[in-house]
Design an enzyme around this catalytic site. Sequence first.
Site, PDB file in Angstrom:
ATOM      1  N   SER A  36       7.568  -0.921   0.999  1.00 42.75           N
ATOM      2  CA  SER A  36       7.160  -2.209   1.573  1.00 42.75           C
ATOM      3  C   SER A  36       6.250  -3.022   0.659  1.00 42.75           C
ATOM      4  O   SER A  36       6.072  -4.219   0.882  1.00 42.75           O
ATOM      5  CB  SER A  36       6.466  -1.994   2.927  1.00 42.75           C
ATOM      6  OG  SER A  36       5.354  -1.133   2.778  1.00 42.75           O
ATOM      7  N   ASP A 324      -2.800  -6.518   6.181  1.00 44.14           N
ATOM      8  CA  ASP A 324      -2.717  -5.833   7.478  1.00 44.14           C
ATOM      9  C   ASP A 324      -3.277  -4.432   7.294  1.00 44.14           C
ATOM     10  O   ASP A 324      -4.050  -4.199   6.359  1.00 44.14           O
ATOM     11  CB  ASP A 324      -1.276  -5.834   8.019  1.00 44.14           C
ATOM     12  CG  ASP A 324      -0.294  -5.105   7.109  1.00 44.14           C
ATOM     13  OD1 ASP A 324      -0.737  -4.386   6.186  1.00 44.14           O
ATOM     14  OD2 ASP A 324       0.920  -5.248   7.323  1.00 44.14           O
ATOM     15  N   HIS A 327      -0.998  -3.115   3.923  1.00 41.39           N
ATOM     16  CA  HIS A 327      -0.594  -3.892   2.760  1.00 41.39           C
ATOM     17  C   HIS A 327      -1.693  -4.822   2.260  1.00 41.39           C
ATOM     18  O   HIS A 327      -2.632  -5.125   2.993  1.00 41.39           O
ATOM     19  CB  HIS A 327       0.670  -4.697   3.097  1.00 41.39           C
ATOM     20  CG  HIS A 327       1.766  -3.852   3.655  1.00 41.39           C
ATOM     21  ND1 HIS A 327       2.021  -3.769   5.014  1.00 41.39           N
ATOM     22  CD2 HIS A 327       2.652  -3.037   3.042  1.00 41.39           C
ATOM     23  CE1 HIS A 327       3.033  -2.930   5.212  1.00 41.39           C
ATOM     24  NE2 HIS A 327       3.426  -2.476   4.034  1.00 41.39           N
TER      25      HIS A 327
END
Length: 358
Positions: A36, A324, A327
């Site tokens: 991600s 978040d 990340h």
Amino acid sequence: MKMAKVFLIFSFVFLHLMSPICTLPLAPALYVFGDSLFDSGNNNFLPTFVRANFLPYGSDFANGCTGRFTNGRTIADFIAEYLGLPYSPPYLSSKGPSSLTGLNYASGSCGILPDTGSILGECLNFEEQINLFQRTIEKDLPQMLNNPTQLSKHLSEAIYLISIGSNDYINNYLEPMYYNTSKLYLPKTFAKLLISNLSQQFERLYKLGARKMIMFDIGPLGCLPSISRAHAHEGDCIEEINQIVSYFNERLPLLLRNMTSNLPTSTFVLGHANSLGYDAIKNPSTYGLIDTSNPCCTTWGNGTSECIPMSKPCMNPSKHFFWDGYHLTEAVYSIIAHRCIDDKSTCTPVNIQELVKM
């Protein structure tokens, strides 16, 4: 009449001289692999809970919420800009396989091991990503490049960007309720397992034609809000977890050096994301940051998860380290990317400026 004609010719020449000079890209393509941290939208096309195709993700990105797990650009995007290339589109998008300037195969929640992240839905592990890259070489690129020589040159001069392994800890080893790997392997043994698997996939990339590869090490996972807050260490890094991750990172330099030595004409570059990220967390003002412990967006689970859809982010994302619970913000990705481009202490033994000339 003659004066008007002379003026017109002069104006044309002047404007021509003043117009921007078109320059060729520094590399023919940028191929991106990972999780991600690099995913640009592949998970949008997979049955998974791990997606970022909603606001406030992409709130500072020109194309909006594309599936990037941050507020703006990723490391891969900044490097694409430096190379003079378009952002590598996600392979699973309808436009993916037709791109000659690179593709993005990264997939959120996946890792090096096949079962990593499986409890969250479907994702593309590293082996599957390379399978798709092989398909690109065998089926798509030959339609755009005239002969095998052109294809070989394209692949050998392209840049390959890789960031993988974080989820093998976050969504595997550090989740004893769902995975038994921590019961089967001591931390050092688990790190050896990951390195062994990584080595096999690097050799596959090389055999497929890749020559210029950049691999980032795993960041300080013990400092993630999703981990530190879950263990009641809000605002503090859990150094025991950082130590577990270090067993992998300590083995990575030797692996990459051996790859470069044993695979002719190859260059494997190590990106020191861990040490740079940890220093930024501990010394934020050095990097123009203020908050290095709280997520910028409002998340589920009091800062321990992803952003709540349509929630308002903090006022100054550029001053935050974390976007978040997992990340980083575009600001931090920019720091890492630009250090890798021109700093040999962040990307070693050569930075990207040097790599493109090799």
